[in-house]
Structure formats: structure tokens, C-alpha cells
Write an enzyme that holds these catalytic residues in place. Structure first.
Site, short mmCIF file in Angstrom:
data_model
loop_
_atom_site.label_atom_id
_atom_site.label_comp_id
_atom_site.label_asym_id
_atom_site.label_seq_id
_atom_site.Cartn_x
_atom_site.Cartn_y
_atom_site.Cartn_z
N THR A 26 0.73 -1.18 0.06
CA THR A 26 0.10 0.05 0.03
C THR A 26 0.87 1.45 -0.12
O THR A 26 1.86 1.44 0.84
CB THR A 26 -0.93 -0.08 1.11
N GLN A 98 -4.28 -7.36 -6.59
CA GLN A 98 -4.64 -7.71 -5.32
C GLN A 98 -6.24 -7.14 -5.01
O GLN A 98 -6.22 -6.00 -4.96
CB GLN A 98 -3.79 -7.29 -4.14
N HIS A 174 -7.36 -10.95 -1.43
CA HIS A 174 -6.84 -10.39 0.07
C HIS A 174 -7.64 -11.15 1.09
O HIS A 174 -8.62 -10.61 1.45
CB HIS A 174 -6.83 -8.89 0.09
N ARG A 226 -3.94 -14.67 -0.53
CA ARG A 226 -3.19 -14.41 0.23
C ARG A 226 -3.90 -14.47 1.69
O ARG A 226 -4.79 -13.84 1.98
CB ARG A 226 -2.48 -13.05 0.29
N ASN A 234 -4.01 -5.20 12.23
CA ASN A 234 -5.30 -4.47 12.39
C ASN A 234 -6.13 -5.03 13.60
O ASN A 234 -7.14 -5.24 13.54
CB ASN A 234 -5.89 -4.64 11.18
N GLY A 316 8.80 -7.46 0.44
CA GLY A 316 7.84 -6.33 0.26
C GLY A 316 8.81 -5.18 0.23
O GLY A 316 9.05 -4.59 -0.68
N ARG A 317 9.19 -4.73 1.54
CA ARG A 317 10.04 -3.57 1.75
C ARG A 317 11.28 -3.64 0.86
O ARG A 317 11.70 -2.58 0.43
CB ARG A 317 10.34 -3.51 3.39
C1 8OZ Z 1 0.00 -0.98 5.36
C2 8OZ Z 1 -0.83 0.07 5.35
C3 8OZ Z 1 -2.15 0.03 4.87
C4 8OZ Z 1 -2.60 -1.10 4.40
C5 8OZ Z 1 -2.19 -4.92 4.48
C6 8OZ Z 1 -3.10 -3.45 2.59
O1 8OZ Z 1 -1.68 -4.68 5.51
C7 8OZ Z 1 -2.19 -3.57 3.78
C8 8OZ Z 1 -1.87 -2.10 4.44
C9 8OZ Z 1 -0.41 -2.23 4.98
O2 8OZ Z 1 -2.41 -5.93 3.81
#
Ligand code: 8OZ
Length: 364
Positions: A26, A98, A174, A226, A234, A316-317
Site C-alpha cells: 500500500t 490484489q 486479499h 493471500r 489490524n 515487500g520492503r
Molecule cells: C499497510 C498500510 C495500509 C494497508 C495490508 C493492505 O496490511 C495492507 C496495508 C498495509 O495488507
């Protein structure tokens, strides 16, 4: 001898030139929810990946959870993404979209039309999200009714069809990181008493129906997924029986000949603190090609693919700061560190201005 990580492979119908995958990232630069010229350049620069998984891309207005993320449900978004996929294909790359619904990880201020976020149950996450100005606490979502679940499944199918129309090689559903599908899976966020809640067999129903909708729209052999069963991203809360949930999820996934299953092994972007036996059992139970993710070093990736434990490894990073990551890993040269202050939002700085190796080293 060339390590298998750098050799071609196949994920369903998608042929990949190497097994270094760009993980979904993102970056919040689609200010009108439509891919921009800058995004075209960003993805073009990274086309040396065996496969690019696009950033999370909302399937509908209410599926959006952060400011400035792109969608894949309107004609303008399809046209915008077409420019991205054309650029990646012109460089010989492959890219899947995604497809993303955040569920309760949102705010009315972020959603077009100011809609209330939705979820399996009216249970708030103790999480924050970014509305374009501030990080704000997410609120109590609206619990989806049965007709609304039907409509959401139709949104998944529509988005998958839009992705193919936009020239993507497929989609990645996702189902990770505490977003809508994960919210259905876990007993910490799903308190429904109908056919979508209660026992694990019911909590996997939404996942099963999303898979049926998406594979029905575009075919299983270009549908990937995924998952992150061990992640508390979250603030979703771990399921009370993660091994049993993993077994049920594997059974649902194995009902289709999917292009790939992409697994976040541990805490998303954090420690790989997964119980080894559970991860090994989950991996062994999956029949689709396996993309491993989370904190992989070059050495770990080479070894995972050489042993057959993974068919590909997603970074990723490292891809943020190293557009030519496969070439760099192959040459075993140092990586540029990413500048975190430019991860989310902004312009070209920290996005399309990272250096590549001299051409002489070549692509992986
Ligand atoms: C970081 C910031 C905002 C969204 C995820 C789509 O964790 C995200 C995301 C990651 O899968």
C-alpha cells in the site's frame, strides 16, 4: 549453478521468469482512486519481478479503508490500471491485482459517499486508519445482512472481471491481515449466529463463496490468494484454534486448482513467530503453488525454493527501495534501505527515485 530462485516457473496459467515476487504494498498515491502516471512508472521499474502483486485495490467504494488507495471497479480505474499492466508487460513482467475489501478497517470519511464500514459483526477493531489528514480510531461497523453478503460476493466477481479487462494476468484475493475475509474467519471478529458464523465450518463459508465468485468470473488458474492465519494485523485477534482454522482454510482452498497460495508466515511485517509445526502442517496441506512471505533474507529464499518448501518468495520492503531486486539478489550485492517516511502518500520521492544497478549486471 543458478539457484532455483532465479529460474522460470509457473503459477497456474501465469508463467514467471523467476521466483522473486513483489509483495502487495500500500503506497497511497492514487489521489482520485485511479492509477496515475507515477504509479505506471513505479510498477514499470519493478517489472523484473517474476510476478508483481499490486497494492491492495478496493473492489467497491465501501471496500476502501485508507485515503488514496486505488480501486478496480469503475471504467476509469480499469483504464488507469491498463496503463500499468501494459507498461509491466512491455518490460516482460507479470502482474496480478490484489483485490481487497477492508471490512471494518475504515471510516466514513474515507469511503466515497460517506458510507458506514461493514463487517461480519458489529464489533469494532481496536485499530486506527488514515483518513488523509489523521490516523483515527475505526468505529463500530454495520453487520452485513444476507442480501448485503450476496452483493459483496458480486462485487468480488465484478472486480476480478475488471482486473482481467485491465490486462492483469490474474488476481490475488486479499484474505489476510484482519480485513473482511479474515474478519469472517476468526471467532474474535465474527459473532454471527447464522450460516456465516459459529463453528469454523461456518466461518469459512464467506471465503468459500468469494473463491467461487472469483474463480467463476475469471478461472481458478489465474486466481491466487493471500492468507495470514498467525497475524494480528489490524488488531483482528488470533482465532481461539488457529491450527483447526488452518486445516479448514486449506480444505476450502484445495477445492480449486488455484494459481497460488501466498502465506504471511508469522506477524505481518513483524516476527516470524509462527509455531513451526502449525506452519509446516498448513504448508504441507496446500496443493497449489506456494508463495512464502515475511522477513525472508536472500539465503532463506534461496533455501526455501531449493528445497521445494516454497515455489516462490515474496519481498515487500526490499522491493520498495530496490526496483531491480531480482538482479540484486542474483548478483548477491547490497540492498538499498527503504526510507519509511515515504511509504504512505506523497509523490516521486521515496517512490520512483530509488537507484538500479548498472546495466552490465543485467536482469535476473
Ligand atoms: C499497510 C498500510 C495500509 C494497508 C495490508 C493492505 O496490511 C495492507 C496495508 C498495509 O495488507
Amino acid at each position: 549453478m543458478t539457484d532455483k530462485l532465479f529460474t522460470p516457473g509457473r503459477l497456474g496459467r501465469i508463467e514467471i521468469a523467476n521466483r522473486v515476487v513483489m509483495a502487495p504494498l500500500t503506497r497511497n498515491r492514487a489521489f482520485d482512486r485511479v492509477p496515475t502516471d507515477l504509479m505506471v512508472e513505479y510498477y514499470r521499474q519493478r517489472a523484473g519481478a517474476g510476478l508483481i502483486v499490486s497494492e491492495g485495490t478496493q473492489i467497491s467504494p465501501v471496500g476502501q479503508g485508507y485515503a488514496w488507495t486505488p480501486g478496480i471497479h469503475t471504467p476509469a480505474q480499469v483504464a488507469g490500471w491498463r496503463r500499468v499492466t501494459d507498461a509491466v508487460h512491455a518490460e516482460g513482467g507479470r502482474i496480478v491485482c490484489q483485490i481487497w475489501h477492508v471490512g471494518r478497517i475504515s471510516l466514513p470519511a474515507i469511503i466515497e459517499g460517506g458510507l458506514t464500514p461493514v463487517a461480519p459483526s458489529a464489533i469494532a477493531a481496536r485499530a486506527k486508519t488514515f483518513d488523509g489528514t489523521n490516523f483515527a480510531e475505526t468505529g463500530v461497523p454495520h453487520a452485513l445482512t444476507l442480501p448485503e453478503i450476496e452483493a459483496t460476493l458480486a462485487d468480488y466477481a465484478h472486480a476480478a472481471a475488471c482486473a482481467v479487462e485491465a490486462g492483469f494476468d490474474g488476481v490475488e484475493i486479499h484474505a489476510a491481515n484482519g480485513y473482511l475475509i479474515d474478519q469472517f474467519l476468526r471467532d474474535t471478529s465474527n459473532a454471527r449466529t447464522d450460516a456465516y458464523g459459529g463453528p469454523i465450518a461456518n466461518r469459512v463459508r464467506f471465503l468459500r463463496e468469494v473463491l467461487a465468485a472469483v474463480t467463476g468470473a475469471i478461472g481458478a488458474d489465474r486466481t491466487g490468494i493471500r492468507v495470514s492465519p498467525w497475524s494480528n494485523a489490524n488488531a483482528v485477534g488470533l482465532d481461539s484454534d488457529t491450527p483447526a482454522l488452518c486445516a479448514a482454510v486449506a480444505e476450502v482452498l484445495n477445492a480449486h486448482d488455484l494459481a497460488f497460495v501466498h502465506v504471511v508466515e508469522g506477524q505481518t511485517g513483524g516476527p516470524r513467530d509462527t509455531p513451526d509445526a502449525t506452519l509446516a502442517a498448513f504448508r504441507a496441506s496446500l496443493k497449489a503453488p506456494y508463495i512464502a512471505n515475511n522477513g525472508y533474507t536472500r539465503e532463506m529464499a534461496v533455501s526455501a525454493v531449493a528445497s521445494g518448501r516454497a515455489d516462490a518468495v515474496a519481498f515487500g520492503r526490499a522491493f520498495i527501495a530496490n526496483p531491480d531486486l531480482p538482479a540484486r539478489l542474483r548478483a548477491d550485492v547490497p540492498l538499498t534501505p527503504p526510507r519509511k517516511e515515504f511509504f504512505y502518500g506523497g509523490g516521486a520521492e521515496g517512490y520512483t527515485d530509488y537507484p538500479v544497478l548498472p546495466v552490465a549486471v543485467g536482469r535476473a
